[in-house]
Design a protein around this motif. Sequence first.
Motif, PDB file in Angstrom:
ATOM      1  N   THR D 129      51.032  60.095  32.384  1.00 38.99           N
ATOM      2  CA  THR D 129      52.235  60.929  32.597  1.00 38.99           C
ATOM      3  C   THR D 129      52.088  62.259  31.884  1.00 38.99           C
ATOM      4  O   THR D 129      52.575  63.281  32.359  1.00 38.99           O
ATOM      5  N   SER D 189      60.320  54.215  34.004  1.00 43.51           N
ATOM      6  CA  SER D 189      59.663  55.029  35.032  1.00 43.51           C
ATOM      7  C   SER D 189      59.855  56.513  34.700  1.00 43.51           C
ATOM      8  O   SER D 189      60.955  56.952  34.414  1.00 43.51           O
ATOM      9  N   ARG D 191      59.519  58.852  36.789  1.00 41.45           N
ATOM     10  CA  ARG D 191      59.708  59.590  38.043  1.00 41.45           C
ATOM     11  C   ARG D 191      60.889  60.539  38.003  1.00 41.45           C
ATOM     12  O   ARG D 191      60.741  61.707  38.373  1.00 41.45           O
TER      13      ARG D 191
END
Lengths: 209, 55, 248, 221
Positions: D129, D189, D191
């Motif tokens: 990430t 997550s 995202r």
Amino acid sequence: MESTPTAGLEGRALACRRGGRTVFRALDLAAAPGDLLVLRGANGTGKSSLLRLLAGLLAPSDGRLAWDGEAVDEDPAAHRRRVAYVGHNDALKPTLTLAEHMRFHAALRAVPGDACAAALDAFGLGALAGVPARFLSQGQRRRAALARLVAAPAALWLLDEPTNGLDAASVEALARAVARHRASGGIVVAATHLEFAGASARTLTLGAA
Amino acid sequence: MMAAFLDMGGYAAFVWPAWLLSAAILVAVSVSSVRRLRALERELAEAEGGRDPHS
Amino acid sequence: MNWHRYASPANFKRLSDRLLPWAAGGAALFLAAGVWSGLVVSPADYQQGETVRIMYVHVPAAWMSMFVYANMAVAAAAALVWRHPLAEVAGRAIAPVGAAFTFLCLVTGSLWGKPMWGTWWVWDARLTSVLILFFVYLAYMALNAAFDEPERGARASAVLALVGAINLPVIKFSVDWWNTLHQPASVTRLDAPAIDPSMLAPLLAMAIGFTLFFVAVAFVRIRAELVERRLEALRHARVAGEAAAERT
Amino acid sequence: MSAALALVARDVRLALRTPAETLTILAFFVIAATLFAFGIGPEPQALARVATGIVWVVALLACLISLDRLFQAEADDGSLDQLVLAPAPLELLVLAKCLAQWLTTALPLVVVSPLVATMLQLSPHGYATLLASLLLGTPSLTLFGAVGAALAVGARKGGALLALIVLPLYVPVLIFAVAAVEASIAGLSPRPHLFLLAGLAVFALTLAPFAASAALRQASE
């Protein structure tokens, strides 16, 4: 019926404010295709400012600038296409070679391929094409700037002291280029002290008031 | 009564500085602005007085 | 409507002479009412006690920091789009006043937070956003002063004022997002308590007082800028005059 | 369009001809990170807790200091006039400059970032990430930085001016990016944060060229 619009460049009652002061005011000028207009006047009377104004770099604080009768600021992109401006410094990157400079200029100004080589030869720089700009002398750097000027397909040449640092042969080459450009219907406005103009040059003296 | 008012329920150390700073800033801004204007206008009067002021 | 005539110091002086007394007088009136009602009349808060009185300067200061910036953004747009001489001068004139209000908001916020949380600085979402707004004010003033030529500085900082105005909502959103992410359950938001009418009066009085104060000071500072611009022009003219004299 | 591509090619060639500039930025990135280690101490747990924040702040500062020559060099040698006078829209040429700057500065930073992250004991779950956030975040840093660089053309030399102008604009990028990496480290997550970062990049892409062009036109008056 408005008279047929005067071809070429026409400035009426132009005024320019720069650096907090009025550099010039109520200035009229006209240059038809094939004309050469030489700007005279001491330093600080606005020769450079006028050239930058004609190029569109500097908006006039008053008055109207027209090309073929149509106001220039209505289609700035078209005006940028028709202008080739050579300022005081030569826009050369020390680590790039002359050929690389010309190739970039060609892409920037949509210059046809062969014109670049011809322009370099016209100013005796053909042999130096592969030389990085940091090796060039002041005169050679100036000629590199003029080579890009000649290569660009622009109707209006705006030259700010183009002959600075040029030797006699290069001044001669510039004079030939100017004559050729005028013959093909181009317009040249130049701020210079030298009499490189030759025949039929009109003069506009600034700061005469 | 006055003491209670000044004490601000024990929070005098926070309420008064807040209000005093506000007053200080208002005064500082207004005084500095007015003084600057006066000085500049005096300077302009001299500059324009010395020569005939055009347009 | 020719706004340009207000660009000359003389004309603007006439305009400000008419309106300045009203703004200054109004400001004094409302501030006095605000002080009286804020410090004396209105009750203490059942939860925060007397510290709630800090709110009567903290919240109006926050409003002013945003109100002045909004004025700067409008002036910036006018300066860039219409090249209006008054707008170019106004931005530079009012920025320090906006920065002063923003600084006041930060310090009073810290004074308000200390008794409740025991620390001088609380990374509360709103206080943090005001801190960033303060940095934008500093950037505006720094850029404005970073050029030899005042007009160049004014136009460059005008672009920054507009870029800042467009980005501030995004920054505010990201700071709120960041605040909720790291929100330890215990720290409640630095919120003004439910405003009951008796507290609304001083709040509004102070807010109007600050606003009128800003209008009055803005007139004074814009006049000063115009006079300074005029002096600048005279100095240039004298230099040009000398140059001409030398040549003849 | 060819003008813009030619400008990207020219600027990348210029950067390759003077690799010292890029290497200096990378050196700064690594050295500044090590300073934090000296400040916080070698103890892995202590460093790991703040590693994401440090890597991103130092990357952001490295990006910032690489930007002040972006347009000033063009103004100094007279190229700026030629760019402003080029038939191609100035906004497009500004985008080309930003793309070249991103390729020659931000990309190397992204490549080096795992090294710095390792030095700062970043948790293994965060690396993927971290790279994603740097790839998505650095375009905004370059674009907003370009606006600051354009505004500062011709300004009196003040090192901190560019930082003062640009750092407030960097706050959202930093917040969303670090949030993404922290989320993946915590097993959540990343995202939503990465989408916000991407949204920010689009926002910067639409705003920055126009703001920078306006500033450059003022600079060449």
